[in-house]
Each structure stands twice: as C-alpha cells, then as structure tokens.
Design an enzyme around this catalytic site. Structure first.
Site, short mmCIF file in Angstrom:
data_model
loop_
_atom_site.label_atom_id
_atom_site.label_comp_id
_atom_site.label_asym_id
_atom_site.label_seq_id
_atom_site.Cartn_x
_atom_site.Cartn_y
_atom_site.Cartn_z
N ARG A 82 0.86 -1.17 0.00
CA ARG A 82 0.00 0.00 0.00
C ARG A 82 0.91 1.23 0.00
O ARG A 82 1.66 1.44 0.95
CB ARG A 82 -0.90 -0.02 1.24
CG ARG A 82 -1.71 1.24 1.43
CD ARG A 82 -2.63 1.17 2.64
NE ARG A 82 -3.28 2.46 2.80
CZ ARG A 82 -3.12 3.27 3.84
NH1 ARG A 82 -2.38 2.91 4.87
NH2 ARG A 82 -3.73 4.44 3.87
N HIS A 130 -2.63 10.93 0.96
CA HIS A 130 -2.06 10.69 2.29
C HIS A 130 -1.34 11.97 2.71
O HIS A 130 -0.14 11.99 2.95
CB HIS A 130 -1.12 9.47 2.26
CG HIS A 130 -0.84 8.86 3.61
ND1 HIS A 130 -1.02 7.53 3.88
CD2 HIS A 130 -0.39 9.41 4.76
CE1 HIS A 130 -0.67 7.28 5.14
NE2 HIS A 130 -0.28 8.41 5.69
N GLU A 175 -7.01 8.50 6.58
CA GLU A 175 -7.22 9.15 7.87
C GLU A 175 -7.64 10.62 7.74
O GLU A 175 -6.88 11.52 8.15
CB GLU A 175 -5.96 9.04 8.73
CG GLU A 175 -5.54 7.62 9.01
CD GLU A 175 -4.28 7.53 9.90
OE1 GLU A 175 -3.80 8.57 10.34
OE2 GLU A 175 -3.81 6.41 10.13
N ASN A 304 -7.20 1.76 10.23
CA ASN A 304 -5.86 1.94 10.79
C ASN A 304 -6.01 1.94 12.31
O ASN A 304 -6.74 2.79 12.85
CB ASN A 304 -5.24 3.28 10.35
CG ASN A 304 -4.91 3.29 8.87
OD1 ASN A 304 -5.10 2.28 8.18
ND2 ASN A 304 -4.43 4.42 8.39
N TYR A 306 -3.97 1.58 16.13
CA TYR A 306 -2.71 1.56 16.88
C TYR A 306 -2.90 1.42 18.39
O TYR A 306 -2.13 0.77 19.06
CB TYR A 306 -1.92 2.86 16.62
CG TYR A 306 -1.39 2.94 15.20
CD1 TYR A 306 -0.12 2.46 14.89
CD2 TYR A 306 -2.15 3.48 14.17
CE1 TYR A 306 0.38 2.51 13.59
CE2 TYR A 306 -1.67 3.53 12.87
CZ TYR A 306 -0.41 3.04 12.59
OH TYR A 306 0.07 3.08 11.30
N GLU A 385 -3.40 -0.25 8.19
CA GLU A 385 -2.21 0.13 8.97
C GLU A 385 -2.32 -0.44 10.37
O GLU A 385 -3.38 -0.36 11.00
CB GLU A 385 -2.05 1.65 9.13
CG GLU A 385 -1.51 2.36 7.94
CD GLU A 385 -1.36 3.86 8.18
OE1 GLU A 385 -1.11 4.26 9.35
OE2 GLU A 385 -1.50 4.62 7.22
O1 IFM Z 1 2.91 7.44 10.08
C1 IFM Z 1 1.53 7.47 10.29
C2 IFM Z 1 0.79 7.30 8.98
O2 IFM Z 1 1.17 8.26 8.04
C3 IFM Z 1 -0.69 7.44 9.21
N1 IFM Z 1 -1.15 6.58 10.27
C4 IFM Z 1 -0.40 6.57 11.50
C5 IFM Z 1 1.07 6.40 11.23
C6 IFM Z 1 1.85 6.40 12.55
O3 IFM Z 1 1.67 7.61 13.22
#
Ligand code: IFM
Length: 480
Positions: A82, A130, A175, A304, A306, A385
């Site tokens: 990606r 992006h 995002e 995405n 985290y 992500e």
């Molecule tokens: O690096 C970023 C990415 O560009 C978008 N999502 C989160 C990642 C980590 O912060």
C-alpha cells in the site's frame, strides 16, 4: 521476548499480508520530475513545526530506490504494498479552479512502481491522498474550501485512468481525521492552522472529496475496488457507571468515528455532533445533495488501528488539573477536539506503551473490526495500517532485535483473527510500516518500520520483526 506459543491459528486461505508507506514519508525527490511543493514541504520547512527541523526532502529516497524496496518485499514474501500517490507530482500546477496539465513523468514513476510490484507478485494498493496537498490549493483555503474536493476528484480520475488497468484497489483518503483536525484545529500537522470552524469545513470537504473521487475512480477504472481508510478510535469511558464519562465518550466517538462513518455509510451527519459543534459552525458548507455524493457504495473499508482511547468528563472526581494530551501526534497548544475540548479529558492508561507514548491494547482492533462488520454489512474490511514505534538500533551483529515490535504485531494479528473468527469479513493486513520513515511532526525520531533505514547511507536492514512477519505471510499462522 516472544515465546513459542503452544497453539497456532491460521488465517483464512487467500488472506493478504502486506506493508504500507506514504509518499511524503518515504519518497524524497521533492523537486524532481516537475513536482511542486505540498503543504508538508512548507510545514516542515517552517522552524519549530517538525522535531529536529526534519523534512521529507530525502526521506527513504524511495523515489529512486523503489526497485530495491520491491525486491525487499518480495524476499519477505509480502502479498501487497500500500503506497500513496503524491498529488503534486501528478498535477503540479493545479489551482482551485482548474486541474492544470498532467505531469507525465509523475504518472510514469507510479506506473513503473506498479509494474515492478506486479512482476514481483505483489498487489499494489494505491492511496490517492495521504496528506501531501498541493501548496497552491492550501494558499486558496485548502480543505476548508470545497473546490479542493472537486479538484481532488479530477486528480483521482487521472490516476485511476493511468493505473486502473493494473491496480485493483484505490483508497481515496488516508485518515481524514488527521488531515482535518490535526491540520486545521490542533495545527500540529500541515498546514498548521488552528481554526476550529475550518477544521469542520475540512471534515465535510474531505468526506465530499471521498464521494466525488469514489465516483470518478469507478468511472475511470471499472472493476477496481474503491475503499476509504479511517483511523477509528475504540473509545471507552473511564467509569462506565458515570453518565458524564459516558457522554465524554459519545463526544469523542462522534468527532473521530461517526462524523466519517455516518455520512459515508448512511448519508447523514450525526445530530449530536452537529449540536456539540453548533457554537463553532452552522455547517452551512454542507450543500443540498452533498450527502448523496458522500454515501457512494464502498467495496472496502480500511481500518488503521494503533492504540485504545479512554476518556473522562472534566467533572469527574478523577479529573486532573492539567488536561492530559489528547493525542500522540505532536504537542500543540490547540486541541483537535472541536467543540468538546473543554469538556473531555484523555486518560493515560497504565501498562505497556510504544515509543509514541501510545498505550497498547489489541482488543480495540477486534472491537473496531466487529463494529465495522455490523455497521457496514457486505463491505470488505482491510487493516490498512497497524504497527508500533520502538527505539531500535542495528546491533553489532548487524541485526535489529525488535522483540517488542514482534510481540505487538503478534498480539494485533491475533486480534484480527479473533474478529475474523467472530464473522468479520477481513481480507488483508498491512503492517505500518515497511520502512522506518518521516513520522510527520516527529521527523525521523520514531521508527515504525519492520525494515531499519540508515538515513545517512540509505542502507535497509530487515529487523527481526520483518522475518517474523515474513514467516507469518508464508504460513498464515499466528501463535495463540
Ligand atoms: O505514520 C503514520 C501514517 O502516516 C498514518 N497513520 C499513522 C502512522 C503512525 O503515526
């Protein structure tokens, strides 16, 4: 240390394991082949905006080294890559009223990357935005101006026409939460504005841009999948029995999740978000018919994920005097939480954290995938992500022993599998990131790659986590 698990579970046959990057974070070559500045060139050149004064001028030099990076992915047996297309490479002279001429050299670059990937047996997944907005559009208002959405759809059509014969997945936006709120309200991302009303206009124009571009891509590349990538939050109240904390969670869920999901999936904006932000804007930038455009059918949603989010009300007995940071994207005086910043606090969770100071809790991955499964039945899901920054270094043995990252990935992949087992139609997982790269306001200080990059020499060294991920990609088996 990761210990061998007693049991393993297997992802469904055909599940794709890939890696992800973004143009400004890895490409470099910012003044080559006709590219003009993006908002990130301007922002990172502004003193005090990016840690250490770092910029994406060279980054990982992937613009020149893409063949090497594709070979790396092939060796790691990854099934998909990606990457994002830099808009200022494709129509470098765009203005708010006209797309301007197409820069063939920019298209040729991405076309060559796609060919290289396909020859290596790696499926390209293309993100169209992006965050590297052409600076000329920002100078005329950026995402707060609806013409940016109109030009974006035209640019999307150009890319889809050029690559759509070989690319099966186009992701319109990455995002939009970050692009709108971090860029226009908190000011910690480009363009660095701290204007709450502009941030909400940006939210809507990004949603509109998604809908217009989805239509344009479908027309230009029939048969390609159209997707949207969101960084949804798994938001929980600190005290579930507290009405005030539950209301704080509702507010953040509205601003981060529902203000994107509702228009895209249902063609409406959440009434509570409109009410919460009524003192900031009257939302008159939403024109008749816009929401029908936004609610284009989607083939896939990219998630995405985290870190988890826990919030409390400022009236909570646990409230602190100084409000803890609202996000881990950079320290700024202004808040991204338009209309709610004075009412909500973000709770610092105990337990393990990554180098971004983000708490680790893989359950959020499962919860969000199941939520999407319930809210968007029939729409494929992809984890576009997931990953972690840790302070790794190449050891004397020439290897990066990043057991912490491997443990993080293992736990989150197990959480994806939990969602699959519970019925969510998840088809792919992209690790963030293939390479250590330019981490926005943090510059090069945070390393997310499964491959280490020496920024002085551009030498790439696969970390232990890359080898672990390669084994997983080959076997489809995850411990636990
Ligand atoms: O690096 C970023 C990415 O560009 C978008 N999502 C989160 C990642 C980590 O912060």
């Amino acid at each position: 240390m990761t210990h061998p698990a007693a049991t393993t579970r297997t992802f469904p046959h055909g599940f794709t394991f890939g890696s992800a990057t973004a143009s400004y974070q890895v490409e470099g070559a910012v003044a080559e082949d006709g590219r003009t500045p993006s908002i990130w060139d301007t922002f990172s050149a502004t003193p005090g905006k990016v840690l250490g004064g770092d910029t994406g001028e060279v980054a990982c030099d992937q613009y020149h080294r893409y063949r090497e990076d594709v070979a790396l992915m092939r060796d790691l047996r990854l099934g998909a890559y990606r990457f994002s297309v830099a808009w200022p490479r494709i129509t470098p002279h765009v203005t708010p009223d006209a797309l301007g001429p197409v820069e063939q050299r920019g298209l040729d670059h991405y076309s060559a990357l796609v060919d290289e990937l396909l020859a290596a047996g790696i499926a390209p997944a293309v993100t169209l935005y992006h965050w590297d907005l052409p600076q000329a559009l920002e100078d005329a208002g950026g995402w707060a101006d609806r013409r940016t959405a109109e030009r974006f759809a035209e640019y999307a059509a150009v890319v889809a026409e050029a690559l759509g014969d070989r690319v099966r997945t186009f992701i319109t936006l990455n995002e939009p939460w970050c692009a709108a709120y971090l860029g226009y309200a908190a000011g910690v991302h480009a363009p660095g504005r701290t204007e709450p009303a502009a941030a909400l206009a940006a939210v809507h124009h990004l949603n509109l841009a998604h809908g217009l571009a989805a239509r344009a891509v479908r027309e230009a590349a029939p048969g390609a999948q159209v997707a949207l990538t969101l960084n949804l939050a798994w938001v929980r109240p600190e005290d579930e029995a507290s009405e005030a904390d539950v209301d704080a969670a509702r507010r953040i869920d509205g601003l981060q999740n529902r203000v994107f999901l509702d228009p895209v999936l249902r063609g409406t904006y959440p009434a509570d978000v409109l009410a919460d932000t009524a003192s900031v804007t009257d939302w008159s930038f939403v024109h008749d018919g816009d929401l029908d455009v936004v609610a284009q059918p989607l083939d896939a949603i990219g998630l995405n994920y985290y870190s988890p989010t826990v919030v409390r009300s400022v009236t909570s007995p646990r409230a602190t005097v100084a409000r803890p940071g609202a996000d881990g994207h950079g320290a700024g005086a202004a808040s991204p939480w338009v209309g709610s910043s004075h009412l909500v606090q973000f709770v610092d969770l105990p337990g393990p954290r990554t180098e971004m100071d983000w708490a680790i809790d893989p359950r959020g991955m499962t919860e969000l995938l199941l939520r999407l499964h319930a809210e968007a039945p029939g729409v494929q899901l992809q984890v576009t992500e997931n990953g972690a920054a840790f302070p790794d270094a190449v050891g004397e043995d020439g290897v990066v022993h990043d057991d912490d990252r491997t443990a993080y990935l293992q736990a989150h992949l197990a959480a994806v599998l939990d969602a699959v087992v519970a019925g969510a139609d998840v088809r792919a997982y992209f690790v963030w990131s293939l390479l250590d790269n330019f981490e926005w306001a943090y510059g090069y200080s945070k390393r997310f790659g499964v491959v280490h990059v020496d920024y002085g020499t551009q030498v790439r060294t696969p970390k232990d986590s890359a080898r672990w991920f390669a084994r997983l990609a080959a076997s489809g088996e995850v411990p636990g």
